[in-house]
Design an enzyme around this catalytic site. Structure first.
Site, PDB file in Angstrom:
ATOM      1  N   LYS A  75       0.817  -1.229   0.000  1.00  0.00           N
ATOM      2  CA  LYS A  75       0.000   0.000   0.000  1.00  0.00           C
ATOM      3  C   LYS A  75       0.848   1.276   0.000  1.00  0.00           C
ATOM      4  O   LYS A  75       0.445   2.285  -0.582  1.00  0.00           O
ATOM      5  CB  LYS A  75      -0.954   0.005   1.197  1.00  0.00           C
ATOM      6  CG  LYS A  75      -2.094  -1.004   1.067  1.00  0.00           C
ATOM      7  CD  LYS A  75      -3.070  -0.866   2.218  1.00  0.00           C
ATOM      8  CE  LYS A  75      -4.118  -1.962   2.184  1.00  0.00           C
ATOM      9  NZ  LYS A  75      -5.136  -1.790   3.229  1.00  0.00           N
ATOM     10  N   ASN A 160      -1.542   2.959  21.808  1.00  0.00           N
ATOM     11  CA  ASN A 160      -0.601   2.022  21.186  1.00  0.00           C
ATOM     12  C   ASN A 160       0.395   1.499  22.204  1.00  0.00           C
ATOM     13  O   ASN A 160       0.730   2.176  23.173  1.00  0.00           O
ATOM     14  CB  ASN A 160       0.151   2.713  20.037  1.00  0.00           C
ATOM     15  CG  ASN A 160       0.797   1.708  19.108  1.00  0.00           C
ATOM     16  OD1 ASN A 160       0.169   0.715  18.749  1.00  0.00           O
ATOM     17  ND2 ASN A 160       2.035   1.942  18.724  1.00  0.00           N
ATOM     18  N   TYR A 226     -11.277 -10.152  10.746  1.00  0.00           N
ATOM     19  CA  TYR A 226     -12.446 -11.027  10.753  1.00  0.00           C
ATOM     20  C   TYR A 226     -11.970 -12.459  10.566  1.00  0.00           C
ATOM     21  O   TYR A 226     -10.829 -12.706  10.166  1.00  0.00           O
ATOM     22  CB  TYR A 226     -13.432 -10.645   9.638  1.00  0.00           C
ATOM     23  CG  TYR A 226     -12.854 -10.849   8.267  1.00  0.00           C
ATOM     24  CD1 TYR A 226     -12.149  -9.837   7.639  1.00  0.00           C
ATOM     25  CD2 TYR A 226     -12.968 -12.082   7.622  1.00  0.00           C
ATOM     26  CE1 TYR A 226     -11.575 -10.032   6.405  1.00  0.00           C
ATOM     27  CE2 TYR A 226     -12.394 -12.288   6.382  1.00  0.00           C
ATOM     28  CZ  TYR A 226     -11.697 -11.259   5.778  1.00  0.00           C
ATOM     29  OH  TYR A 226     -11.116 -11.468   4.557  1.00  0.00           O
TER      30      TYR A 226
END
Ligand code: ATR
Length: 282
Positions: A75, A160, A226
């Site tokens: 990406k 984080n 998921y």
């Protein structure tokens, strides 16, 4: 003289590129979108060797391809390759959708809008004025920050494991809304209407250290991952008595729908596609 009619549809080529790519659901999702909307497209999954991304995109364009989805780990490379970028791609620092148009490579990022649509339209969660906690400060978290802030939450907190990364990321978006970064120890005593897991912890079967009572009464938990089973974070939410607990399957389909819209100008319905995928991954 006989008239010759060409009834073969003009099929446009699209694909998803990644490494690994074998388990990608994108070809199945886009095939359903194409059928539903009557769009003549062919969508495949392409495995790209590390170091071979630019070449692979070049080959795809040369063969007449019209657009690509880009997934892990390319990406950022796709962001760099794009000659024009949308604001949401710019802010994400990553591109998951490439559009080849007028000899140009245009980069966009549909992950954040995919999350926001799944939360707002499918899950009917109110984001405006909500207190939202986003766990993680990597690429997945950064990709959704601007679309989340655009929903005008009362507060967006990034938490984080490496607190500095959360603070740095919050700093980058400080002019876009009410946003802060912190470490997990700072969560003690805080409550949120919505907690989103954008860490890679679920992939390792792990759970970040979360205090009891973190999710307010009536609040929700959302894991961007998921699978066939609830993630460790989803199980934790259920143990905490949270009723609205969701995985990221809806986000996956919604980000795909936005890419499809960018390429074809037609917005597919997503509910049936999400339901079909849900049955398939069971
Ligand atoms: P991605 O592109 O999926 O976001 P990444 O950029 O490597 O991947 O970021 C992974 C994120 O998950 C980081 O925020 C990481 O925390 P650190 O920055 O402290 O490394 C977080 N993460 C990974 N494993 C984790 C775990 N077991 N518990 C908590 N956070 C974890």
């Amino acid at each position: 003289m006989t008239d010759i009619f060409d009834f073969s549809p003009n099929v446009d080529d699209y694909a998803v590129m990644g490494n690994p790519i074998g388990h990608s659901k994108s070809p199945a999702i886009h095939a359903q979108f194409a059928k539903q909307t009557g769009q003549a497209i062919n969508y495949t999954a392409i495995h790209v060797d590390l170091g071979g991304f630019e070449q692979a995109v070049g080959n795809f364009v040369a063969s007449g391809g019209k657009g690509l989805n880009i997934t892990v780990p390319f990406k950022q490379e796709a962001w760099a390759l794009a000659e024009e970028r949308s604001e949401r791609a710019e802010s994400a620092g990553a591109v998951n959708t490439l559009i080849f148009k007028d000899q140009k490579i245009i980069g966009d990022n549909t992950d954040g809008v995919g999350l926001v649509r799944d939360l707002g339209e499918n899950k009917k969660l109110q984001l405006k004025n909500a207190r939202i906690l986003l766990m993680g400060a990597g690429g997945a978290a950064r990709g959704v920050l601007l679309p989340l802030l655009n929903q005008q939450p009362a507060q967006l907190t990034i938490v984080n494991r490496t607190a500095e990364k959360a603070k740095d990321l919050a700093g980058l978006f400080a002019d876009k809304g009410s946003i802060v970064g912190c470490g997990y120890e700072a969560l003690a005593g805080q409550t949120y209407d919505l907690v989103i897991n954008a860490t890679a912890a679920s992939l390792q079967g792990q759970l970040p250290p979360l205090p009891d009572g973190l999710i307010a009464k009536g609040g929700a938990g959302y894991d961007m991952m998921y699978g066939s089973e609830p993630t460790p974070f989803m199980k934790w939410c259920a143990q905490q008595g949270v009723d609205d607990v969701f995985d990221g399957l809806g986000m996956l389909v919604e980000q795909a729908a936005e890419s499809f819209y960018l390429w074809r100008g037609v917005r597919p319905q997503t509910n049936d596609v999400i339901e079909t995928l849900r049955q398939e991954i069971k």
